[in-house]
Design a protein around this motif. Structure first.
Motif, PDB file in Angstrom:
ATOM      1  N   GLY A 112       0.793  -1.221   0.000  1.00  0.00           N
ATOM      2  CA  GLY A 112       0.000   0.000   0.000  1.00  0.00           C
ATOM      3  C   GLY A 112       0.823   1.268   0.000  1.00  0.00           C
ATOM      4  O   GLY A 112       0.277   2.377  -0.005  1.00  0.00           O
ATOM      5  N   GLY A 113       2.164   1.138   0.028  1.00  0.00           N
ATOM      6  CA  GLY A 113       3.025   2.312   0.013  1.00  0.00           C
ATOM      7  C   GLY A 113       3.603   2.637   1.377  1.00  0.00           C
ATOM      8  O   GLY A 113       3.066   2.238   2.409  1.00  0.00           O
ATOM      9  N   GLY A 114       4.677   3.384   1.363  1.00  0.00           N
ATOM     10  CA  GLY A 114       5.351   3.718   2.605  1.00  0.00           C
ATOM     11  C   GLY A 114       6.351   2.650   2.990  1.00  0.00           C
ATOM     12  O   GLY A 114       6.654   1.718   2.227  1.00  0.00           O
ATOM     13  N   THR A 115       6.884   2.780   4.191  1.00  0.00           N
ATOM     14  CA  THR A 115       7.902   1.855   4.676  1.00  0.00           C
ATOM     15  C   THR A 115       7.478   1.240   6.002  1.00  0.00           C
ATOM     16  O   THR A 115       6.493   1.666   6.618  1.00  0.00           O
ATOM     17  CB  THR A 115       9.251   2.581   4.883  1.00  0.00           C
ATOM     18  OG1 THR A 115       9.095   3.527   5.960  1.00  0.00           O
ATOM     19  CG2 THR A 115       9.697   3.292   3.620  1.00  0.00           C
ATOM     20  N   LEU A 116       8.264   0.288   6.435  1.00  0.00           N
ATOM     21  CA  LEU A 116       7.979  -0.375   7.708  1.00  0.00           C
ATOM     22  C   LEU A 116       8.094   0.601   8.868  1.00  0.00           C
ATOM     23  O   LEU A 116       7.445   0.413   9.908  1.00  0.00           O
ATOM     24  CB  LEU A 116       8.941  -1.550   7.894  1.00  0.00           C
ATOM     25  CG  LEU A 116       8.635  -2.547   9.013  1.00  0.00           C
ATOM     26  CD1 LEU A 116       7.223  -3.098   8.895  1.00  0.00           C
ATOM     27  CD2 LEU A 116       9.653  -3.674   9.009  1.00  0.00           C
ATOM     28  N   ARG A 117       8.867   1.645   8.701  1.00  0.00           N
ATOM     29  CA  ARG A 117       8.935   2.665   9.751  1.00  0.00           C
ATOM     30  C   ARG A 117       7.561   3.297   9.984  1.00  0.00           C
ATOM     31  O   ARG A 117       7.178   3.580  11.123  1.00  0.00           O
ATOM     32  CB  ARG A 117       9.956   3.722   9.362  1.00  0.00           C
ATOM     33  CG  ARG A 117      10.230   4.767  10.447  1.00  0.00           C
ATOM     34  CD  ARG A 117      11.234   5.778   9.939  1.00  0.00           C
ATOM     35  NE  ARG A 117      11.494   6.836  10.906  1.00  0.00           N
ATOM     36  CZ  ARG A 117      12.130   7.970  10.625  1.00  0.00           C
ATOM     37  NH1 ARG A 117      12.585   8.176   9.389  1.00  0.00           N
ATOM     38  NH2 ARG A 117      12.323   8.882  11.562  1.00  0.00           N
ATOM     39  N   ASP A 118       6.800   3.506   8.905  1.00  0.00           N
ATOM     40  CA  ASP A 118       5.442   4.052   9.042  1.00  0.00           C
ATOM     41  C   ASP A 118       4.550   3.094   9.825  1.00  0.00           C
ATOM     42  O   ASP A 118       3.775   3.517  10.707  1.00  0.00           O
ATOM     43  CB  ASP A 118       4.839   4.316   7.659  1.00  0.00           C
ATOM     44  CG  ASP A 118       5.663   5.285   6.833  1.00  0.00           C
ATOM     45  OD1 ASP A 118       6.137   6.279   7.401  1.00  0.00           O
ATOM     46  OD2 ASP A 118       5.847   5.036   5.623  1.00  0.00           O
ATOM     47  N   ILE A 119       4.639   1.799   9.500  1.00  0.00           N
ATOM     48  CA  ILE A 119       3.871   0.797  10.248  1.00  0.00           C
ATOM     49  C   ILE A 119       4.317   0.784  11.699  1.00  0.00           C
ATOM     50  O   ILE A 119       3.506   0.643  12.625  1.00  0.00           O
ATOM     51  CB  ILE A 119       4.052  -0.596   9.608  1.00  0.00           C
ATOM     52  CG1 ILE A 119       3.433  -0.629   8.197  1.00  0.00           C
ATOM     53  CG2 ILE A 119       3.447  -1.686  10.486  1.00  0.00           C
ATOM     54  CD1 ILE A 119       1.932  -0.510   8.173  1.00  0.00           C
ATOM     55  N   GLY A 120       5.626   0.943  11.912  1.00  0.00           N
ATOM     56  CA  GLY A 120       6.156   0.949  13.267  1.00  0.00           C
ATOM     57  C   GLY A 120       5.567   2.062  14.122  1.00  0.00           C
ATOM     58  O   GLY A 120       5.256   1.858  15.298  1.00  0.00           O
ATOM     59  N   ARG A 121       5.423   3.245  13.528  1.00  0.00           N
ATOM     60  CA  ARG A 121       4.823   4.368  14.280  1.00  0.00           C
ATOM     61  C   ARG A 121       3.417   3.992  14.747  1.00  0.00           C
ATOM     62  O   ARG A 121       3.050   4.228  15.910  1.00  0.00           O
ATOM     63  CB  ARG A 121       4.760   5.615  13.397  1.00  0.00           C
ATOM     64  CG  ARG A 121       6.082   6.291  13.142  1.00  0.00           C
ATOM     65  CD  ARG A 121       5.863   7.673  12.532  1.00  0.00           C
ATOM     66  NE  ARG A 121       7.108   8.248  12.073  1.00  0.00           N
ATOM     67  CZ  ARG A 121       7.573   8.194  10.824  1.00  0.00           C
ATOM     68  NH1 ARG A 121       6.844   7.569   9.897  1.00  0.00           N
ATOM     69  NH2 ARG A 121       8.720   8.738  10.499  1.00  0.00           N
ATOM     70  N   GLU A 122       2.639   3.453  13.829  1.00  0.00           N
ATOM     71  CA  GLU A 122       1.266   3.091  14.170  1.00  0.00           C
ATOM     72  C   GLU A 122       1.234   1.952  15.187  1.00  0.00           C
ATOM     73  O   GLU A 122       0.437   1.963  16.131  1.00  0.00           O
ATOM     74  CB  GLU A 122       0.499   2.682  12.899  1.00  0.00           C
ATOM     75  CG  GLU A 122       0.300   3.814  11.908  1.00  0.00           C
ATOM     76  CD  GLU A 122      -0.402   5.013  12.535  1.00  0.00           C
ATOM     77  OE1 GLU A 122      -1.437   4.793  13.216  1.00  0.00           O
ATOM     78  OE2 GLU A 122       0.090   6.137  12.378  1.00  0.00           O
ATOM     79  N   ALA A 123       2.096   0.961  14.993  1.00  0.00           N
ATOM     80  CA  ALA A 123       2.107  -0.189  15.896  1.00  0.00           C
ATOM     81  C   ALA A 123       2.489   0.229  17.310  1.00  0.00           C
ATOM     82  O   ALA A 123       1.921  -0.275  18.295  1.00  0.00           O
ATOM     83  CB  ALA A 123       3.063  -1.258  15.374  1.00  0.00           C
ATOM     84  N   LEU A 124       3.443   1.146  17.441  1.00  0.00           N
ATOM     85  CA  LEU A 124       3.838   1.590  18.776  1.00  0.00           C
ATOM     86  C   LEU A 124       2.725   2.394  19.454  1.00  0.00           C
ATOM     87  O   LEU A 124       2.545   2.306  20.678  1.00  0.00           O
ATOM     88  CB  LEU A 124       5.129   2.397  18.713  1.00  0.00           C
ATOM     89  CG  LEU A 124       6.400   1.570  18.486  1.00  0.00           C
ATOM     90  CD1 LEU A 124       7.612   2.470  18.376  1.00  0.00           C
ATOM     91  CD2 LEU A 124       6.606   0.556  19.608  1.00  0.00           C
ATOM     92  N   LYS A 125       1.973   3.163  18.677  1.00  0.00           N
ATOM     93  CA  LYS A 125       0.815   3.853  19.250  1.00  0.00           C
ATOM     94  C   LYS A 125      -0.198   2.836  19.788  1.00  0.00           C
ATOM     95  O   LYS A 125      -0.764   3.003  20.878  1.00  0.00           O
ATOM     96  CB  LYS A 125       0.146   4.733  18.198  1.00  0.00           C
ATOM     97  CG  LYS A 125       0.933   5.972  17.806  1.00  0.00           C
ATOM     98  CD  LYS A 125       0.189   6.735  16.721  1.00  0.00           C
ATOM     99  CE  LYS A 125       1.011   7.903  16.186  1.00  0.00           C
ATOM    100  NZ  LYS A 125       0.333   8.583  15.044  1.00  0.00           N
ATOM    101  N   ILE A 126      -0.427   1.802  18.996  1.00  0.00           N
ATOM    102  CA  ILE A 126      -1.382   0.774  19.410  1.00  0.00           C
ATOM    103  C   ILE A 126      -0.865   0.041  20.644  1.00  0.00           C
ATOM    104  O   ILE A 126      -1.614  -0.211  21.600  1.00  0.00           O
ATOM    105  CB  ILE A 126      -1.630  -0.215  18.249  1.00  0.00           C
ATOM    106  CG1 ILE A 126      -2.338   0.487  17.086  1.00  0.00           C
ATOM    107  CG2 ILE A 126      -2.449  -1.414  18.729  1.00  0.00           C
ATOM    108  CD1 ILE A 126      -2.352  -0.324  15.805  1.00  0.00           C
ATOM    109  N   ALA A 127       0.413  -0.316  20.634  1.00  0.00           N
ATOM    110  CA  ALA A 127       0.998  -1.014  21.783  1.00  0.00           C
ATOM    111  C   ALA A 127       0.908  -0.162  23.044  1.00  0.00           C
ATOM    112  O   ALA A 127       0.594  -0.665  24.132  1.00  0.00           O
ATOM    113  CB  ALA A 127       2.443  -1.385  21.491  1.00  0.00           C
TER     114      ALA A 127
END
Length: 456
Positions: A383-398
């Motif tokens: 869907g675009g972007g990098t794993l760093r972008d997913i990381g930001r969201e995942a850390l917010k969720i965590a």
């Protein structure tokens, strides 16, 4: 890896498929009984010349294990050799080349996890000071060849060392040269296990990236940030990987049993000894047709042993094991359970984490897993972007999941502070391996021995 002891007299023969499913079903626990088990390995070296100590040498691995008795640990033996120590904080055991592992006790919260980790490291540091031994928190030996490393006296390792070269090119590196941090987590039902398994598998590359810490092989940069993760891609295709069937609609305990029945065996444990069954079929064993034990059928302990010989990115036994992270220093050991507990132990967080990855195809998941060992947080995501972008969201969720758990220490702090080291990695975009490479090329002036100044 698992430390096996001779079973008791009550070890039922497996007569039905229900007994194969039972370990997974029996792992179901109500939410208030969920626990956190953290395992972490460290590389051991002699401070005078940086060699990896053998089992028998003075101040070597055996002496270190036995020294733990002063802290209340008790020896576990195999063939007359001490191979582990048991205590209130779990088990201290040996990996194949003398990597020292704490398999921690099942604990209620991350404050307890970090206290356990601190006790263990204080103990081994004290012993190391007397034995002239230091410890490295890395994902892989930065300078040692396979030939320079000792072999520990555990029967299963002898069998695996013979078998690994038959099925992959890097299995011996996995056994002898790598270290990991791992988290073991519970589930309440089959459906809960399935969702946690799928979410954990899809996001395992994020853990690999955040903890990437193995950029050197035999003294030089190897072109990877997590070479340990790359090693698993060429270890044994029958027992590793991303397990596509986990994302099928009919996945559950039964499908995992089917998978494990297709995983070739390593060994059978009888009368305190390991019998080489490498490459043989557990299905034949169930029929009493295992050639190395003709006429015998497996016991429940044999099945449990077999469950421990698969090494996918997430593994199911009577709990789920998150297996994607490189080893690291004390400052990061508590961060891995914080990440996974935050994502998986609160229902709202679990739902949000699954929403991040649920639309990815299996091909996209595989592509991400294959890109991460070299690119870490810079790996492109579906869907675009990098794993760093997913990381930001995942850390917010965590963070939201840990906040919702509201497990406080005596100072009134919740568990979110254990994520701070991961926040810093995401904010900088630099994973631990990239910082090590920066040091190697600048202040270390290409001298890999400087890494030993960074022991625990």
């Amino acid at each position: 890896m698992s430390t096996r002891e001779a079973g008791g007299s009550e070890d039922p023969i497996i007569e039905s498929r229900d007994q194969l499913v039972a370990p997974m079903q029996n792992g179901e626990k109500p939410k208030d009984a969920w626990r956190i088990g953290t395992e972490h390995e460290k590389l051991v070296y002699k401070r005078d010349d940086f060699h990896a100590p053998s089992y028998d040498e003075k101040g070597g691995i055996r002496d270190m294990l036995l020294a733990l008795r002063e802290f209340g640990w008790e020896p576990v033996e195999e063939g007359g050799k001490v191979i582990a120590m048991r205590g209130d904080d779990g088990t201290v055991s040996l990996e194949p080349a003398g990597q020292l592992e704490l398999s921690g006790a099942p604990l209620e919260n991350l404050h307890q996890t970090c206290a356990e980790t601190g006790r263990h490291l204080d103990q081994v540091k004290a012993i190391g000071d007397r034995c002239g031994v230091g410890f490295l928190g890395l994902g892989m030996w930065p300078d040692k060849t396979r030939e320079e490393l000792p072999i520990m006296p555990k029967g299963r390792y002898e069998i695996m060392l013979r078998h690994m070269p038959r099925v992959g090119n890097l299995g011996l590196d996995m056994m002898l040269r790598t270290c990991t941090i791992q988290v073991n987590l519970d589930y309440s039902s089959e459906a809960d296990m399935v969702k946690k398994f799928r979410t954990g598998l899809a996001l395992q590359p994020l853990a690999t990236a955040l903890f990437a810490n193995s950029p050197f092989t035999e003294g030089k940069p190897n072109g990877f940030l997590s070479y340990r993760s790359h090693i698993w891609s060429d270890t044994d295709p029958h027992r590793t990987g991303m397990l596509p069937f986990v994302f099928d609609e009919d996945f559950g305990y039964e499908r995992y049993v089917d998978y494990m029945l297709d995983v070739p065996m390593y060994f059978v444990f009888r009368d305190g000894k390991y019998i080489d069954a490498s490459g043989h079929s557990f299905k034949d064993f169930l029929k009493g047709e295992l050639s190395v034990l003709p006429g015998e059928k497996p016991t429940q302990s044999d099945w449990w042993d077999h469950l421990s010989t698969a090494f996918p990115e997430v593994r199911l036994k009577s709990f789920l094991e998150m297996r994607g992270a490189d080893g690291g220093p004390w400052s990061r050991i508590c961060a891995l359970p914080a990440l996974w507990v935050g994502l998986l132990y609160d229902q709202g967080a679990l739902d949000a984490a699954w929403d991040l990855v649920k639309d990815w195809t299996m091909e996209e998941r595989e592509n991400l897993r294959n890109a991460v060992p070299k690119l870490a947080l810079d790996a492109p995501v579906p869907g675009g972007g990098t794993l760093r972008d997913i990381g930001r969201e995942a850390l917010k969720i965590a963070r939201s999941g840990l906040t919702a758990r509201a497990r406080m220490n005596t100072s009134g702090d919740n568990e979110t502070g254990f994520l701070e080291t991961l926040d810093e990695i995401i904010a900088s975009g630099k994973v631990p391996a990239q910082r090590l490479l920066d040091q190697f090329h600048t202040e270390w002036n290409g001298d890999i021995k400087q890494v030993y100044k960074h022991h625990f």
